[in-house]
Design an enzyme around this catalytic site. Structure first.
Site, PDB file in Angstrom:
ATOM      1  N   TYR A   1       0.834  -1.207   0.000  1.00 45.72           N
ATOM      2  CA  TYR A   1       0.000   0.000   0.000  1.00 45.72           C
ATOM      3  C   TYR A   1       0.866   1.254   0.000  1.00 45.72           C
ATOM      4  O   TYR A   1       0.641   2.187  -0.782  1.00 45.72           O
ATOM      5  CB  TYR A   1      -0.900  -0.046   1.241  1.00 45.72           C
ATOM      6  CG  TYR A   1      -1.964   1.016   1.317  1.00 45.72           C
ATOM      7  CD1 TYR A   1      -3.189   0.854   0.670  1.00 45.72           C
ATOM      8  CD2 TYR A   1      -1.768   2.176   2.053  1.00 45.72           C
ATOM      9  CE1 TYR A   1      -4.177   1.823   0.759  1.00 45.72           C
ATOM     10  CE2 TYR A   1      -2.744   3.141   2.155  1.00 45.72           C
ATOM     11  CZ  TYR A   1      -3.948   2.959   1.514  1.00 45.72           C
ATOM     12  OH  TYR A   1      -4.930   3.923   1.608  1.00 45.72           O
TER      13      TYR A   1
ATOM     14  N   THR B   1     -14.190   4.587   7.063  1.00 43.96           N
ATOM     15  CA  THR B   1     -14.914   3.953   5.954  1.00 43.96           C
ATOM     16  C   THR B   1     -14.786   2.457   6.181  1.00 43.96           C
ATOM     17  O   THR B   1     -14.306   2.022   7.212  1.00 43.96           O
ATOM     18  CB  THR B   1     -14.265   4.319   4.599  1.00 43.96           C
ATOM     19  OG1 THR B   1     -12.981   3.705   4.537  1.00 43.96           O
ATOM     20  CG2 THR B   1     -14.121   5.813   4.419  1.00 43.96           C
TER      21      THR B   1
HETATM   22  N1  LIG Z   1     -10.178   4.905   4.663  1.00 39.42           N
HETATM   23  C1  LIG Z   1      -8.974   5.355   4.929  1.00 39.42           C
HETATM   24  O1  LIG Z   1      -8.555   5.384   6.095  1.00 39.42           O
HETATM   25  C2  LIG Z   1      -8.096   5.858   3.818  1.00 39.42           C
HETATM   26  C3  LIG Z   1      -6.959   6.584   4.170  1.00 39.42           C
HETATM   27  C4  LIG Z   1      -6.135   7.075   3.164  1.00 39.42           C
HETATM   28  C5  LIG Z   1      -6.438   6.845   1.835  1.00 39.42           C
HETATM   29  N2  LIG Z   1      -7.544   6.114   1.538  1.00 39.42           N
HETATM   30  C6  LIG Z   1      -7.788   5.867   0.118  1.00 39.42           C
HETATM   31  O2  LIG Z   1      -9.059   6.354  -0.246  1.00 39.42           O
HETATM   32  C7  LIG Z   1      -9.589   5.570  -1.316  1.00 39.42           C
HETATM   33  C8  LIG Z   1     -10.962   5.071  -0.948  1.00 39.42           C
HETATM   34  O3  LIG Z   1     -10.864   4.315   0.237  1.00 39.42           O
HETATM   35  P1  LIG Z   1     -12.149   4.020   1.142  1.00 39.42           P
HETATM   36  O4  LIG Z   1     -11.669   3.956   2.541  1.00 39.42           O
HETATM   37  O5  LIG Z   1     -13.253   4.956   0.798  1.00 39.42           O
HETATM   38  O6  LIG Z   1     -12.483   2.528   0.662  1.00 39.42           O
HETATM   39  P2  LIG Z   1     -13.867   1.688   0.716  1.00 39.42           P
HETATM   40  O7  LIG Z   1     -13.456   0.282   0.806  1.00 39.42           O
HETATM   41  O8  LIG Z   1     -14.795   2.274   1.729  1.00 39.42           O
HETATM   42  O9  LIG Z   1     -14.489   1.967  -0.736  1.00 39.42           O
HETATM   43  C9  LIG Z   1     -13.756   1.608  -1.877  1.00 39.42           C
HETATM   44  C10 LIG Z   1     -14.682   1.524  -3.075  1.00 39.42           C
HETATM   45  O10 LIG Z   1     -13.860   1.190  -4.195  1.00 39.42           O
HETATM   46  C11 LIG Z   1     -14.444   0.096  -4.892  1.00 39.42           C
HETATM   47  N3  LIG Z   1     -13.383  -0.680  -5.527  1.00 39.42           N
HETATM   48  C12 LIG Z   1     -12.520  -1.575  -4.966  1.00 39.42           C
HETATM   49  N4  LIG Z   1     -11.720  -2.097  -5.889  1.00 39.42           N
HETATM   50  C13 LIG Z   1     -12.073  -1.541  -7.076  1.00 39.42           C
HETATM   51  C14 LIG Z   1     -11.596  -1.676  -8.393  1.00 39.42           C
HETATM   52  N5  LIG Z   1     -10.622  -2.552  -8.692  1.00 39.42           N
HETATM   53  N6  LIG Z   1     -12.167  -0.917  -9.371  1.00 39.42           N
HETATM   54  C15 LIG Z   1     -13.169  -0.067  -9.080  1.00 39.42           C
HETATM   55  N7  LIG Z   1     -13.670   0.103  -7.844  1.00 39.42           N
HETATM   56  C16 LIG Z   1     -13.120  -0.624  -6.852  1.00 39.42           C
HETATM   57  C17 LIG Z   1     -15.183  -0.703  -3.822  1.00 39.42           C
HETATM   58  O11 LIG Z   1     -16.192  -1.522  -4.401  1.00 39.42           O
HETATM   59  C18 LIG Z   1     -15.743   0.415  -2.949  1.00 39.42           C
HETATM   60  O12 LIG Z   1     -16.988   0.870  -3.409  1.00 39.42           O
HETATM   61  C19 LIG Z   1      -8.571   4.444  -1.551  1.00 39.42           C
HETATM   62  O13 LIG Z   1      -7.705   4.793  -2.611  1.00 39.42           O
HETATM   63  C20 LIG Z   1      -7.809   4.411  -0.240  1.00 39.42           C
HETATM   64  O14 LIG Z   1      -6.511   3.880  -0.395  1.00 39.42           O
HETATM   65  C21 LIG Z   1      -8.377   5.623   2.484  1.00 39.42           C
END
Ligand SMILES: NC(=O)c1ccc[n+]([C@@H]2O[C@H](COP(=O)([O-])OP(=O)(O)OC[C@H]3O[C@@H](n4cnc5c(N)ncnc54)[C@H](O)[C@@H]3O)[C@@H](O)[C@H]2O)c1
Length: 240
Positions: free
Chosen positions: A147, A182
């Site tokens: 990651y 999330t």
């Molecule tokens: N939640 C956190 O703490 C956090 C922190 C930093 C960065 N992020 C980043 O934010 C972004 C969203 O994370 P989140 O926490 O909202 O995740 P989440 O799991 O709540 O939602 C992710 C969404 O992406 C979709 N998805 C997964 N794989 C996919 C693919 N191959 N193609 C298309 N869609 C796909 C899933 O179906 C889901 O609807 C990610 O890039 C994550 O790395 C999240």
């Protein structure tokens, strides 16, 4: 368009864009979740549609952007958000499969989408690309090598877009959330979750809306001189 907009941060970004008056194309691999985001936008009086797209497939990313252009004439703003997190594993224990699963979505996916977006935007005179990176695009975290590597790569792709395509009217920004409430943070070892709040000087994890509102702001006319930047949205996480 917003990838991974069926849940979490992507859904919050899609809703924020719709509140600003954008017509939003919601993309996800989870059709039911994507449909729920579209319904939420429409219930609030906004305009949205859905495209099934797995961002780890370059063909899907090309088809997604082509669908936006076919339906709406052009692509103005793209948020490359879809991402997955691995189970925490020390680097030497990471399997090939774990490495490929995470980098295929979190790094390849951003590249495939950005490439297709740039082609469409450059042809239409410009646009804005927001890549959702992470605090782990700047620093490391125990057990999250694939990651962290992917998110550092997302920051690099963002700089490349900014440098190579500013003259084409395209600007790119990497947004770096710390831990956001999330579904994704559930992948972190539950024993460590109690300590996550304390990692943020503000005393808590963030909410998806706090990322969505920033992304909408960065995508609009208030920030036209911001290009190639990494913008933290992390409650002060990176201060220590
Ligand atoms: N939640 C956190 O703490 C956090 C922190 C930093 C960065 N992020 C980043 O934010 C972004 C969203 O994370 P989140 O926490 O909202 O995740 P989440 O799991 O709540 O939602 C992710 C969404 O992406 C979709 N998805 C997964 N794989 C996919 C693919 N191959 N193609 C298309 N869609 C796909 C899933 O179906 C889901 O609807 C990610 O890039 C994550 O790395 C999240």
């Amino acid at each position: 368009m917003v990838t991974g907009a069926g849940a979490g941060i992507g859904r919050a970004v899609a809703l924020a864009y719709a509140r600003q008056g954008a017509t939003v194309t919601v993309a996800d691999i989870d059709d039911a979740a994507g449909g729920r985001t579209v319904a939420q936008i429409e219930a609030a009086g906004g305009a949205a549609d859905y495209v099934h797209a797995n961002v780890s497939s370059s063909a899907d990313c090309d088809a997604l952007v082509a669908a936006v252009v076919a339906r709406h004439g052009r692509l103005d703003i793209a948020c490359n958000n879809a991402g997955v997190a691995p189970p925490t594993t020390p680097l030497a224990e990471v399997t090939d499969e774990q490495w490929r699963r995470v980098t295929a979505v979190d790094l390849d996916g951003v590249f495939f989408c950005a490439r297709a977006e740039i082609r469409a935007m450059a042809a239409a005179g410009g646009g804005v690309i927001i890549n959702i990176a992470s605090t782990l695009g700047q620093v490391a975290f125990p057990g999250l090598t694939p990651y962290t590597a992917a998110k550092h790569g997302v920051v690099g792709i963002t700089k490349q877009i900014a440098l190579e395509y500013a003259a084409a009217g395209i600007r790119a920004i990497a947004v770096g959330p710390a831990f956001i409430r999330t579904g994704l943070e559930n992948g972190i070892d539950p024993a460590a979750r109690a300590h996550l709040d304390e990692l943020h000087p503000i005393g808590r994890m963030g909410e998806p809306e706090e990322v969505g509102d920033l992304v909408a702001l960065l995508s609009g006319p208030a920030t036209t001189f911001v290009n190639g930047a990494y913008l933290p949205v992390d409650g002060g996480y990176l201060t220590r």
